[in-house]
Write a protein that holds these residues in place. Structure first.
Motif, PDB file in Angstrom:
ATOM      1  N   GLY A   7      11.480  12.245 100.767  1.00  0.00           N
ATOM      2  CA  GLY A   7      10.898  13.169  99.803  1.00  0.00           C
ATOM      3  C   GLY A   7      10.989  14.596 100.305  1.00  0.00           C
ATOM      4  O   GLY A   7      11.526  14.857 101.389  1.00  0.00           O
ATOM      5  N   SER A   8      10.452  15.508  99.496  1.00  0.00           N
ATOM      6  CA  SER A   8      10.437  16.922  99.878  1.00  0.00           C
ATOM      7  C   SER A   8       9.182  17.236 100.700  1.00  0.00           C
ATOM      8  O   SER A   8       9.200  18.094 101.574  1.00  0.00           O
ATOM      9  N   MET A  35      13.802  15.185 103.197  1.00  0.00           N
ATOM     10  CA  MET A  35      15.180  15.448 102.782  1.00  0.00           C
ATOM     11  C   MET A  35      15.264  16.944 102.490  1.00  0.00           C
ATOM     12  O   MET A  35      14.539  17.457 101.648  1.00  0.00           O
ATOM     13  N   GLY A  72      21.314  15.739 103.869  1.00  0.00           N
ATOM     14  CA  GLY A  72      22.509  15.252 103.173  1.00  0.00           C
ATOM     15  C   GLY A  72      22.124  14.225 102.141  1.00  0.00           C
ATOM     16  O   GLY A  72      20.981  14.209 101.666  1.00  0.00           O
ATOM     17  N   LEU A  73      23.076  13.367 101.809  1.00  0.00           N
ATOM     18  CA  LEU A  73      22.799  12.309 100.830  1.00  0.00           C
ATOM     19  C   LEU A  73      21.904  11.251 101.455  1.00  0.00           C
ATOM     20  O   LEU A  73      22.117  10.829 102.604  1.00  0.00           O
ATOM     21  N   LEU A  74      20.947  10.794 100.691  1.00  0.00           N
ATOM     22  CA  LEU A  74      20.024   9.772 101.182  1.00  0.00           C
ATOM     23  C   LEU A  74      20.773   8.499 101.590  1.00  0.00           C
ATOM     24  O   LEU A  74      20.445   7.873 102.589  1.00  0.00           O
ATOM     25  N   ARG A  88       9.753   4.407  97.184  1.00  0.00           N
ATOM     26  CA  ARG A  88       9.357   5.552  96.350  1.00  0.00           C
ATOM     27  C   ARG A  88       8.045   5.192  95.668  1.00  0.00           C
ATOM     28  O   ARG A  88       7.794   4.029  95.349  1.00  0.00           O
TER      29      ARG A  88
HETATM   30  O1  PNS Z   1       9.841  14.474  96.786  1.00  0.00           O
HETATM   31  P1  PNS Z   1      11.019  14.517  95.855  1.00  0.00           P
HETATM   32  O2  PNS Z   1      11.491  15.944  95.679  1.00  0.00           O
HETATM   33  O3  PNS Z   1      10.746  13.819  94.545  1.00  0.00           O
HETATM   34  O4  PNS Z   1      12.202  13.705  96.574  1.00  0.00           O
HETATM   35  C1  PNS Z   1      13.491  13.581  95.973  1.00  0.00           C
HETATM   36  C2  PNS Z   1      14.506  13.165  97.033  1.00  0.00           C
HETATM   37  C3  PNS Z   1      14.470  14.188  98.186  1.00  0.00           C
HETATM   38  C4  PNS Z   1      14.171  11.810  97.571  1.00  0.00           C
HETATM   39  C5  PNS Z   1      15.919  13.148  96.391  1.00  0.00           C
HETATM   40  O5  PNS Z   1      16.158  14.383  95.780  1.00  0.00           O
HETATM   41  C6  PNS Z   1      16.998  12.884  97.426  1.00  0.00           C
HETATM   42  O6  PNS Z   1      17.180  11.768  97.836  1.00  0.00           O
HETATM   43  N1  PNS Z   1      17.715  13.956  97.856  1.00  0.00           N
HETATM   44  C7  PNS Z   1      18.762  13.854  98.830  1.00  0.00           C
HETATM   45  C8  PNS Z   1      20.134  14.070  98.203  1.00  0.00           C
HETATM   46  C9  PNS Z   1      20.621  12.803  97.498  1.00  0.00           C
HETATM   47  O7  PNS Z   1      20.826  11.777  98.115  1.00  0.00           O
HETATM   48  N2  PNS Z   1      20.812  12.902  96.178  1.00  0.00           N
HETATM   49  C10 PNS Z   1      21.321  11.775  95.381  1.00  0.00           C
HETATM   50  C11 PNS Z   1      20.214  10.930  94.796  1.00  0.00           C
HETATM   51  S1  PNS Z   1      19.312  11.898  93.650  1.00  0.00           S
END
Ligand code: PNS
Length: 172
Positions: A7-8, A35, A72-74, A88
């Motif tokens: 999460g943020s 992230m 980066g990408l999760l 989540r």
């Molecule tokens: O707390 P949040 O802002 O709802 O979290 C969202 C988060 C950070 C989990 C999501 O945006 C994320 O996974 N970002 C990393 C980039 C990514 O992997 N994006 C593709 C899936 S949306």
């Protein structure tokens, strides 16, 4: 089985803590991962180091929880060793559409599973953005966030809290 709670966390709320605490009872180990995205850095109230510090303070009592960050990408983060599944939280039906999309995309691009934990109804109205908004006017958010977040918000909005405490409310 291990899990990652991404999460943020700007900042971590009591709703996040509820989901995290319950996840820590289900999974062997949970990593809370901030992230971050260099392009979005200026849009946050707390910078990455501050968010990590708050999270470390808020989770110190949870023995099987650690704090990490990734830019980066999760799914790439999840591909690192023994990461397990994504956790989540869902507060209300309004969260569902967004979360459904992310969960499907993460499974499509990285074959990673997501497990949802329903946040306690008590926290269904709490979000980091609302907490930031209330605190920016010196409002009391102590019930809505762990102590580490509340202290960081007080420091960040020192002047607003002092003004409100002194009864100097702006009237227009
Ligand atoms: O707390 P949040 O802002 O709802 O979290 C969202 C988060 C950070 C989990 C999501 O945006 C994320 O996974 N970002 C990393 C980039 C990514 O992997 N994006 C593709 C899936 S949306």
């Amino acid at each position: 089985m291990n899990a990652v709670f991404p999460g943020s966390f700007d900042p971590v709320t009591s709703g996040h803590m509820d989901v995290l605490t319950r996840a820590s009872r289900i999974f062997e180990h949970v990593t809370v991962t901030v992230m971050h995205n260099a392009r979005k850095q200026g849009r946050h109230l707390f910078d990455l180091d501050e968010r990590l510090g708050i999270l470390r303070g808020a989770t110190a009592h949870l023995g099987n929880v650690s704090v990490d960050s990734f830019g980066g990408l999760l799914v790439d983060y999840m591909a690192q060793q023994q990461k397990g599944i994504i956790i989540r939280g869902l507060r209300a039906v309004s969260d569902y559409e967004y979360e459904l999309q992310i969960a499907h995309l993460n499974r499509q691009i990285g074959e990673v599973e997501t497990v949802f934990i329903m946040a306690a109804t008590r926290w269904s109205f709490v979000s980091s953005s609302m907490v930031r908004e209330i605190a920016s006017y010196g409002g009391d958010v102590s019930e809505m966030v762990p102590r580490a977040s509340a202290e960081a918000l007080r420091l960040k909005f020192d002047a607003a809290y002092a003004e409100r405490a002194a009864g100097h409310l702006e009237r227009r």
